[in-house]
Design a protein around this motif. Structure first.
Motif, PDB file in Angstrom:
ATOM      1  N   ASP A  12       1.049  -1.461  -0.047  1.00  0.00           N
ATOM      2  CA  ASP A  12      -0.138   0.015   0.117  1.00  0.00           C
ATOM      3  C   ASP A  12       0.880   1.215   0.063  1.00  0.00           C
ATOM      4  N   TRP A  16       0.897   4.116  -2.723  1.00  0.00           N
ATOM      5  CA  TRP A  16       0.518   5.618  -2.175  1.00  0.00           C
ATOM      6  C   TRP A  16       1.745   6.311  -2.812  1.00  0.00           C
ATOM      7  N   ASN A  17       2.942   6.225  -2.525  1.00  0.00           N
ATOM      8  CA  ASN A  17       3.859   7.100  -3.024  1.00  0.00           C
ATOM      9  C   ASN A  17       3.758   7.316  -4.512  1.00  0.00           C
ATOM     10  N   ILE A  26      -6.219   7.274  -6.529  1.00  0.00           N
ATOM     11  CA  ILE A  26      -6.312   5.810  -5.950  1.00  0.00           C
ATOM     12  C   ILE A  26      -7.774   5.589  -5.810  1.00  0.00           C
ATOM     13  N   PHE A  33      -6.403   3.245   2.569  1.00  0.00           N
ATOM     14  CA  PHE A  33      -5.965   4.379   1.872  1.00  0.00           C
ATOM     15  C   PHE A  33      -6.602   5.770   2.317  1.00  0.00           C
ATOM     16  N   LYS A  36      -5.181   6.825   5.593  1.00  0.00           N
ATOM     17  CA  LYS A  36      -3.916   7.367   5.399  1.00  0.00           C
ATOM     18  C   LYS A  36      -3.837   8.858   5.135  1.00  0.00           C
ATOM     19  N   ARG A  40      -0.922  11.118   6.614  1.00  0.00           N
ATOM     20  CA  ARG A  40       0.293  11.582   5.816  1.00  0.00           C
ATOM     21  C   ARG A  40       0.001  12.839   4.452  1.00  0.00           C
ATOM     22  N   SER A  43      -0.839  14.061  -0.016  1.00  0.00           N
ATOM     23  CA  SER A  43      -1.419  12.773   0.137  1.00  0.00           C
ATOM     24  C   SER A  43      -2.004  12.791  -1.712  1.00  0.00           C
ATOM     25  N   VAL A  46      -7.572  10.178  -3.178  1.00  0.00           N
ATOM     26  CA  VAL A  46      -8.254   8.801  -2.846  1.00  0.00           C
ATOM     27  C   VAL A  46      -9.775   8.840  -2.891  1.00  0.00           C
TER      28      VAL A  46
END
Length: 83
Positions: A12, A16-17, A26, A33, A36, A40, A43, A46
């Motif tokens: 994951d 993500w990166n 995403i 996700f 996150k 984070r 981002s 998502v």
């Protein structure tokens, strides 16, 4: 593009990166996700589509039916729910 088209062994975090670095969105049925986003930054976009216990081929079929709404969510990038 599906994860398997890039590398289906990615974690994951790698997904993500990659999405963040390539300005991708995403689309997921996985709450990991969307969780996150809170933790984070920066981002990627998502879109978390929540379905009950659905196999991946069923998820793809459902997303295909909702594709116009998915595109609108991606364009607007606001927190909305599709029911």
């Amino acid at each position: 593009m599906h994860q398997k088209d890039i590398d289906d062994t990615w974690t994951d975090g790698q997904i993500w990166n990659y999405a963040a670095e390539n300005n991708l969105t995403i689309i997921t049925k996985d709450a990991d996700f969307s969780n996150k986003i809170i933790l984070r930054e920066p981002s990627p976009k998502v879109i978390h589509i929540r379905f009950v216990n659905m196999k991946m081929n069923e998820f793809h079929a459902a997303v295909s039916k909702l594709w116009n709404e998915v595109l609108l969510l991606n364009k607007d990038f606001t927190c909305k729910c599709i029911r």
